[in-house]
Write a protein that holds these residues in place. Structure first.
Motif, PDB file in Angstrom:
ATOM      1  N   ASN A 157     -39.137  -6.478 -23.315  1.00  0.00           N
ATOM      2  CA  ASN A 157     -40.213  -7.206 -22.645  1.00  0.00           C
ATOM      3  C   ASN A 157     -40.046  -7.064 -21.138  1.00  0.00           C
ATOM      4  O   ASN A 157     -39.403  -7.887 -20.476  1.00  0.00           O
ATOM      5  CB  ASN A 157     -40.174  -8.677 -23.058  1.00  0.00           C
ATOM      6  N   VAL A 158     -40.601  -5.978 -20.599  1.00  0.00           N
ATOM      7  CA  VAL A 158     -40.546  -5.676 -19.176  1.00  0.00           C
ATOM      8  C   VAL A 158     -41.904  -5.151 -18.731  1.00  0.00           C
ATOM      9  O   VAL A 158     -42.761  -4.838 -19.554  1.00  0.00           O
ATOM     10  CB  VAL A 158     -39.460  -4.621 -18.847  1.00  0.00           C
ATOM     11  N   SER A 159     -42.080  -5.031 -17.431  1.00  0.00           N
ATOM     12  CA  SER A 159     -43.272  -4.384 -16.905  1.00  0.00           C
ATOM     13  C   SER A 159     -43.019  -2.883 -16.817  1.00  0.00           C
ATOM     14  O   SER A 159     -41.958  -2.454 -16.347  1.00  0.00           O
ATOM     15  CB  SER A 159     -43.611  -4.940 -15.518  1.00  0.00           C
ATOM     16  N   GLY A 160     -43.980  -2.099 -17.253  1.00  0.00           N
ATOM     17  CA  GLY A 160     -43.793  -0.654 -17.271  1.00  0.00           C
ATOM     18  C   GLY A 160     -44.550   0.096 -16.206  1.00  0.00           C
ATOM     19  O   GLY A 160     -44.795   1.296 -16.341  1.00  0.00           O
ATOM     20  N   LYS A 161     -44.898  -0.593 -15.126  1.00  0.00           N
ATOM     21  CA  LYS A 161     -45.646   0.083 -14.056  1.00  0.00           C
ATOM     22  C   LYS A 161     -44.750   0.990 -13.223  1.00  0.00           C
ATOM     23  O   LYS A 161     -45.214   1.960 -12.638  1.00  0.00           O
ATOM     24  CB  LYS A 161     -46.331  -0.957 -13.175  1.00  0.00           C
ATOM     25  N   SER A 162     -43.464   0.651 -13.142  1.00  0.00           N
ATOM     26  CA  SER A 162     -42.500   1.476 -12.416  1.00  0.00           C
ATOM     27  C   SER A 162     -41.400   1.873 -13.384  1.00  0.00           C
ATOM     28  O   SER A 162     -40.619   1.024 -13.823  1.00  0.00           O
ATOM     29  CB  SER A 162     -41.913   0.700 -11.226  1.00  0.00           C
ATOM     30  N   VAL A 163     -41.360   3.149 -13.741  1.00  0.00           N
ATOM     31  CA  VAL A 163     -40.396   3.649 -14.719  1.00  0.00           C
ATOM     32  C   VAL A 163     -39.607   4.799 -14.114  1.00  0.00           C
ATOM     33  O   VAL A 163     -39.956   5.329 -13.055  1.00  0.00           O
ATOM     34  CB  VAL A 163     -41.107   4.109 -16.015  1.00  0.00           C
ATOM     35  N   LEU A 164     -38.550   5.205 -14.768  1.00  0.00           N
ATOM     36  CA  LEU A 164     -37.749   6.315 -14.295  1.00  0.00           C
ATOM     37  C   LEU A 164     -38.518   7.623 -14.426  1.00  0.00           C
ATOM     38  O   LEU A 164     -39.424   7.751 -15.252  1.00  0.00           O
ATOM     39  CB  LEU A 164     -36.442   6.394 -15.079  1.00  0.00           C
ATOM     40  N   PHE A 170     -46.308   1.908 -18.842  1.00  0.00           N
ATOM     41  CA  PHE A 170     -47.004   1.074 -19.823  1.00  0.00           C
ATOM     42  C   PHE A 170     -47.409  -0.228 -19.155  1.00  0.00           C
ATOM     43  O   PHE A 170     -46.925  -0.548 -18.051  1.00  0.00           O
ATOM     44  CB  PHE A 170     -46.134   0.829 -21.061  1.00  0.00           C
ATOM     45  N   PRO A 171     -48.317  -1.004 -19.747  1.00  0.00           N
ATOM     46  CA  PRO A 171     -48.823  -2.217 -19.090  1.00  0.00           C
ATOM     47  C   PRO A 171     -47.727  -3.239 -18.835  1.00  0.00           C
ATOM     48  O   PRO A 171     -46.695  -3.266 -19.503  1.00  0.00           O
ATOM     49  CB  PRO A 171     -49.844  -2.757 -20.104  1.00  0.00           C
ATOM     50  N   GLY A 172     -47.991  -4.104 -17.857  1.00  0.00           N
ATOM     51  CA  GLY A 172     -47.074  -5.189 -17.564  1.00  0.00           C
ATOM     52  C   GLY A 172     -47.136  -6.272 -18.621  1.00  0.00           C
ATOM     53  O   GLY A 172     -48.081  -6.361 -19.402  1.00  0.00           O
TER      54      GLY A 172
END
Length: 260
Positions: A157-164, A170-172
Motif C-alpha cells: 500500500n504505497v503511492s506509485g507515482k514515483s518508482v525506480l 501506478f495510482p496513489g
C-alpha cells in the motif's frame, strides 16, 4: 493478562523462490499480536553506491546480529492499541480496528509498551532497532525490495507515482488499509513495505563506519528513525534501505517481544 502461547513451528513462507527460513517459530499473545522468531545472522545493511533510488545516508555496511529475536508479524493495530490504551490511535478512524495505528508520538508508543509489559511480565516488549528492522524486512534478500527490483500496488500500500527506473508507475493510495492484506515477505512479516511508517528504537544519525555488531544507533538525538514508507509516500521510499526521520507524528510501529 496477555500471555504468549507455546511456540508453534510453521512451514517456511516462500516468495517467488527467494531465500526463506526453513522454519518459522511463532508465538501469539492474548491481544492477538503474533511474533515470528528471527534468527541471528549477518547481512549487508544500507545500499550500494550505484543502487537505484539510493540516498546518501544509506551507507553500505556489514551488520551482525548475535541474538535471535521475536518480531511482530504486522504493525500494531487500532484494536490492539485500544485494548490497553485510551485515545484515538489514528488519523483515519474509519479504517477500523484491523488497520495500523498511525500519527503517534514516541512517548505515546512508550505508554503502550509499558502497559503491555506490565500486563505480561513473562515478556518485555520494545521497539526493534533500525538494524533489526532492516534485517527482518530484507528476509535474506538483497534488492531494493523483498519483492525484487520493483514494487506494485498488488504487493504494498504505497503511492506509485514515483518508482525506480524500469518499473511501472501506478495510482496513489487513498489511505491506510487493514494489516496483512498483502503477501508476507519470506520470513512471514506483513506490511514492512508501505501502509504506515514504523518507528524504530534508534535516534537518527549517520551510520558507524565498517562492520558492526548489534548496532543501537546514537545515544541521543533530535528525531527517531522511521522505516518502511507509507500509503502516502512514493514506492521509492519503501525500499528496505530507506531511512526517514520522525520529524512529525506520522508513524505506527511493530514490537519485539523479549522473554524474561
Amino acid at each position: 493478562m496477555p500471555k504468549l502461547s507455546a511456540p508453534v513451528v510453521l512451514a517456511a513462507l516462500l516468495w517467488s523462490g527467494q531465500a526463506a527460513c526453513s522454519e518459522l517459530e511463532q508465538v501469539t499473545n492474548s491481544l492477538g499480536m503474533t511474533f515470528n522468531k528471527v534468527p541471528a545472522g549477518t547481512f549487508m545493511m544500507g545500499s550500494a553506491p550505484d543502487a537505484p533510488g539510493r540516498e546518501p545516508d544509506e551507507v553500505r555496511r556489514e551488520v551482525t546480529l548475535t541474538e535471535p529475536f521475536y518480531l511482530q508479524t504486522t504493525p500494531v493495530t487500532r484494536g490492539q492499541w485500544l485494548a490497553l490504551v485510551d485515545g484515538v490511535p489514528s488519523a483515519f478512524p474509519e479504517c477500523g480496528d484491523k488497520c495500523p495505528v498511525d500519527g503517534l508520538r514516541p512517548d505515546w508508543v512508550d505508554w503502550f509498551i509499558d502497559a503491555l509489559s506490565e500486563q505480561d511480565p513473562a515478556w518485555d516488549y520494545r521497539l526493534p532497532t533500525e538494524a533489526e528492522w532492516e534485517y527482518a524486512a530484507r528476509a535474506g534478500t538483497d534488492g531494493p525490495y523483498y519483492t525484487g527490483n520493483c514494487l506494485t500496488d498488488q504487493q504494498a500500500n504505497v503511492s506509485g507515482k514515483s518508482v525506480l527506473a524500469g518499473c511501472e508507475s501506478f495510482p496513489g493510495s487513498d489511505g491506510p488499509g487493514p494489516v496483512a492484506q498483502y503477501a508476507p515477505n519470506p520470513w512471514g512479516f506483513h506490511d514492512m513495505l508501505g501502509n504506515t511508517w514504523e518507528l524504530c528504537a534508534d535516534w537518527y544519525g549517520p551510520y558507524e563506519k565498517g562492520p558492526v555488531t548489534d548496532p543501537r544507533g546514537p545515544q541521543e538525538g533530535q528525531h527517531r528513525v522511521i522505516r518502511g514508507g507509507s500509503w502516502h509516500f512514493q514506492a521509492i521510499h519503501a525500499r528496505a534501505a530507506n531511512r526517514f526521520r520522525a520529524v512529525s507524528d506520522i508513524a505506527g510501529f511493530r514490537l519485539v517481544a523479549v522473554p524474561e
